[in-house]
Design a protein around this motif. Structure first.
Motif, PDB file in Angstrom:
ATOM      1  N   LYS A 261      12.947 -73.978  -3.835  1.00 10.87           N
ATOM      2  CA  LYS A 261      12.463 -73.276  -2.644  1.00 10.87           C
ATOM      3  C   LYS A 261      11.074 -72.708  -2.879  1.00 10.87           C
ATOM      4  O   LYS A 261      10.210 -72.751  -1.992  1.00 10.87           O
ATOM      5  N   ALA A 262      10.830 -72.160  -4.091  1.00  8.60           N
ATOM      6  CA  ALA A 262       9.534 -71.558  -4.402  1.00  8.60           C
ATOM      7  C   ALA A 262       8.408 -72.582  -4.355  1.00  8.60           C
ATOM      8  O   ALA A 262       7.278 -72.265  -3.969  1.00  8.60           O
ATOM      9  N   THR A 263       8.691 -73.827  -4.742  1.00  7.61           N
ATOM     10  CA  THR A 263       7.668 -74.877  -4.763  1.00  7.61           C
ATOM     11  C   THR A 263       7.675 -75.725  -3.497  1.00  7.61           C
ATOM     12  O   THR A 263       6.972 -76.738  -3.441  1.00  7.61           O
ATOM     13  N   ASN A 264       8.485 -75.311  -2.516  1.00  7.45           N
ATOM     14  CA  ASN A 264       8.597 -76.083  -1.267  1.00  7.45           C
ATOM     15  C   ASN A 264       8.998 -77.526  -1.565  1.00  7.45           C
ATOM     16  O   ASN A 264       8.403 -78.484  -1.040  1.00  7.45           O
ATOM     17  N   LYS A 280       2.692 -75.623  -8.219  1.00 11.22           N
ATOM     18  CA  LYS A 280       2.394 -74.269  -7.778  1.00 11.22           C
ATOM     19  C   LYS A 280       3.539 -73.789  -6.896  1.00 11.22           C
ATOM     20  O   LYS A 280       4.060 -74.544  -6.072  1.00 11.22           O
ATOM     21  N   GLY A 281       3.936 -72.534  -7.104  1.00 14.11           N
ATOM     22  CA  GLY A 281       5.029 -71.995  -6.313  1.00 14.11           C
ATOM     23  C   GLY A 281       4.860 -70.508  -6.071  1.00 14.11           C
ATOM     24  O   GLY A 281       4.069 -69.840  -6.739  1.00 14.11           O
ATOM     25  N   VAL A 282       5.599 -70.000  -5.102  1.00 17.92           N
ATOM     26  CA  VAL A 282       5.595 -68.566  -4.787  1.00 17.92           C
ATOM     27  C   VAL A 282       7.027 -68.068  -4.938  1.00 17.92           C
ATOM     28  O   VAL A 282       7.932 -68.534  -4.234  1.00 17.92           O
ATOM     29  N   ARG A 287       5.106 -63.295  -6.151  1.00 14.43           N
ATOM     30  CA  ARG A 287       4.203 -63.659  -7.229  1.00 14.43           C
ATOM     31  C   ARG A 287       3.939 -65.166  -7.204  1.00 14.43           C
ATOM     32  O   ARG A 287       4.848 -65.963  -7.023  1.00 14.43           O
ATOM     33  N   VAL A 288       2.663 -65.523  -7.407  1.00 14.61           N
ATOM     34  CA  VAL A 288       2.299 -66.940  -7.489  1.00 14.61           C
ATOM     35  C   VAL A 288       2.550 -67.407  -8.914  1.00 14.61           C
ATOM     36  O   VAL A 288       2.132 -66.760  -9.878  1.00 14.61           O
ATOM     37  N   ALA A 289       3.232 -68.533  -9.065  1.00 13.58           N
ATOM     38  CA  ALA A 289       3.639 -69.006 -10.384  1.00 13.58           C
ATOM     39  C   ALA A 289       3.294 -70.474 -10.549  1.00 13.58           C
ATOM     40  O   ALA A 289       3.121 -71.222  -9.577  1.00 13.58           O
ATOM     41  N   VAL A 335       8.794 -71.255 -16.039  1.00 12.97           N
ATOM     42  CA  VAL A 335       8.022 -70.538 -15.015  1.00 12.97           C
ATOM     43  C   VAL A 335       6.942 -69.700 -15.693  1.00 12.97           C
ATOM     44  O   VAL A 335       7.254 -68.820 -16.509  1.00 12.97           O
ATOM     45  N   TYR A 336       5.681 -69.997 -15.387  1.00 10.37           N
ATOM     46  CA  TYR A 336       4.537 -69.314 -15.996  1.00 10.37           C
ATOM     47  C   TYR A 336       3.738 -68.567 -14.923  1.00 10.37           C
ATOM     48  O   TYR A 336       3.861 -68.826 -13.727  1.00 10.37           O
ATOM     49  N   GLU A 337       2.873 -67.668 -15.407  1.00  7.84           N
ATOM     50  CA  GLU A 337       1.905 -67.050 -14.507  1.00  7.84           C
ATOM     51  C   GLU A 337       0.898 -68.112 -14.052  1.00  7.84           C
ATOM     52  O   GLU A 337       0.600 -69.057 -14.779  1.00  7.84           O
ATOM     53  N   TYR A 338       0.374 -67.939 -12.875  1.00  6.53           N
ATOM     54  CA  TYR A 338      -0.569 -68.904 -12.302  1.00  6.53           C
ATOM     55  C   TYR A 338      -1.994 -68.508 -12.672  1.00  6.53           C
ATOM     56  O   TYR A 338      -2.383 -67.339 -12.562  1.00  6.53           O
TER      57      TYR A 338
END
Length: 545
Positions: A261-264, A280-282, A287-289, A335-338
């Motif tokens: 869901k976060a990455t659509n 890229k995901g939210v 938070r953007v990840a 899952v990492y910081e963007y």
């Protein structure tokens, strides 16, 4: 000088909670100054089996029996509740499940199933003769079948629901839940009548008495300290122990559905590497990840979780911050910081970096690698240092990335079988890989030297390639050889540093500092690994004025 004497006592009270009492001289009474468990309903078995505990502000703790159950002893809740029906004659085809909102019975799981529907969950319970309830989460599909209904807890903010298994005959009375207040009055208790007679005691008896008291006090102090440590540890790992929570606030386990869901649906690809594709995901907290979907491999879940747990404890300003992971079925995701400014490779090609930024990126990268090699508990070899794996945040601070599942190894172990195959990217690999020599942290040092030369010169590792009119390659000269030739070769000049600098900087740079950087990079590229510096030595050299 007046000395104030404080009187305290540590008591294991009737309800199983340890409390520290202090004597208030003015009121001539004992008051509670500390207690081990701040949530009285969290004391195991406080209301007995088959019962529910609820904390009511102003009234204290209350115990009650769920529908279909009655109090076993009308004056003592430690006996809990007993069913009004015969468990042995309960037919699976004649059972119903009654919803108890915001109720949790933690522990005593006779079965656990993931990705189950509610019907699958209740059917699994019906197949077990000793299953008395299920705890089900619609969001995650987690199903817990309960055998003994102990440690029942009702809280409006728990967010957990339990479905009680009852005969169909109780379905019409499902809204009747009788509550009883916990009776902690002194009525019915017996005051012990003790008489203490003072006798004359000899000196040796007094000494032994005081010695025993001292030893007892020391033991109580040790018990108190250990108990505090256990409480602190339990609070930090309570979710893991019960199997319902997350590992930690900043490092947690995500479900595959959450990350999808976060990455659509894994649509926005921002990078690809040897380990997998990055999207890229939210996240749900906005938070953007950067979410890396690892390639399907033969690595087991236990091995994956063991390595991820170690990586999650790595913490350095020049390492990419991992926020969590997913290990669900065949899916393995990190899952990492963007990073806003992308990779070093992208910035070198776009002419976005001046000489100061390049120097600070080289220094920051060295600090991150020095931490991996020497400062963290595990020896982490990156094995694939290249501009694509150095990311830049909003302030162009470098973050070493993709060290995730590179390789964890015990310090001092050489010829590890885990390095049976070559790792890394062509052009950045140390000679040890080719000649089957022991693999140490010096392979990362060698790759770091190549990356620094690329930052300084703006050229690729394989450079100077030309072809004839028939397409035959006539020149293939490595970047390191070219720089060494400019510095020490037959055509060396006093302005050798000017000859190798990236033309995009238009001659604007500190010549002295860039010479130090290049000379350090050339030392990192020595064929003999023992001649190369450690990353800690590189940091010291570049940090010196």
């Amino acid at each position: 000088m007046r000395v104030t004497v404080l009187h305290r006592r540590l008591t294991l009270d009737y309800d199983g909670n340890i409390r520290l009492y202090s004597w208030e001289k003015e009121r001539q009474t004992w008051v509670v100054s500390w207690q081990a468990n701040q949530k009285p309903c969290r004391i195991n078995g406080v209301c007995g089996a088959n019962s529910l505990c609820k904390y009511v502000v102003g009234s204290g703790r209350k115990c009650s029996c769920p529908p279909g159950y009655k109090m076993k002893d009308s004056v003592d809740w430690s006996y809990g509740c007993e069913p009004k029906f015969d468990l042995s004659h309960r037919n699976k085809n004649e059972s119903v499940f009654l919803l108890l909102s915001n109720v949790e019975f933690y522990g005593y799981d006779v079965g656990y199933y993931s990705n189950y529907s509610f019907d699958d969950c209740t059917n699994s319970c019906l197949q077990l003769h000793n299953c008395n309830a299920v705890q089900y989460a619609f969001e995650t599909g987690d199903c817990f079948c309960k055998s003994l209904l102990l440690n029942g807890y009702h809280s409006p903010d728990s967010g957990k629901n339990t479905y009680l298994r009852l005969p169909k005959s109780f379905e019409s009375n499902k809204n009747l839940v009788k509550e009883f207040s916990l009776d902690c009055s002194r009525e019915g208790t017996i005051q012990l009548d003790r008489t203490y007679v003072k006798n004359r005691e000899k000196g040796i008896v007094k000494f032994l008495l005081w010695f025993a008291c001292g030893v007892g006090g020391l033991e109580l102090t040790c018990i108190f300290v250990v108990w505090c440590l256990l409480i602190k540890t339990r609070k930090s790992s309570d979710a893991d122990n019960q199997g319902y929570g997350l590992a930690a606030t900043r490092f947690r386990k995500f479900t595959y559905a959450e990350l999808k869901k976060a990455t659509n649906g894994f649509t926005e690809e921002i990078g690809i590497g040897a380990w997998g594709v990055v999207y890229k995901g939210v996240l749900s907290d906005s938070r953007v990840a950067a979410i890396k979907r690892l390639n399907e491999a033969n690595q087991g879940e236990d091995e994956f979780l063991a390595e991820v747990s170690i990586i999650g404890r790595l913490n350095h300003m020049n390492l990419i911050d991992m926020w969590g992971y997913c290990a669900e079925g065949k899916h393995r995701l990190l899952v990492y910081e963007y990073m806003m400014h992308g990779s070093l490779a992208e910035n070198l090609s776009s002419n976005a970096l001046d000489w100061k930024q390049r120097f600070e990126i080289a220094l920051g990268t060295a600090k991150g690698l020095a931490y991996l090699h020497e400062e963290c508990l595990e020896w982490v070899l990156h094995c694939d240092i290249k501009p694509q794996n150095i990311l830049l945040d909003s302030n162009y601070e470098p973050k070493v990335a993709d060290f995730g599942l590179s390789k964890l190894q015990n310090r001092g172990v050489l010829n590890n079988p885990s390095f049976s195959r070559m790792r890394g990217t062509r052009g950045y690999m140390a000679p040890e890989w080719v000649f089957n020599l022991p693999i140490t942290s010096k392979v990362d040092v060698y790759s770091y030297g190549i990356v620094v030369l690329e930052m300084v010169t703006g050229k690729n590792t394989i450079m100077g390639v030309h072809t004839t009119n028939v397409g035959v390659e006539t020149k293939n000269k490595r970047l390191a050889t070219w720089v060494k030739g400019k510095k020490n070769g037959e055509v060396a000049t006093t302005s050798w540093i000017d000859d190798i600098m990236d033309p995009k900087m238009e001659g604007i740079y500190d010549k002295g500092r860039m010479e130090i950087l290049v000379e350090m990079a050339l030392q990192c590229l020595e064929e003999d690994k023992d001649e190369r510096p450690t990353m800690k030595q590189v940091v010291e050299k570049l940090s010196s004025p």
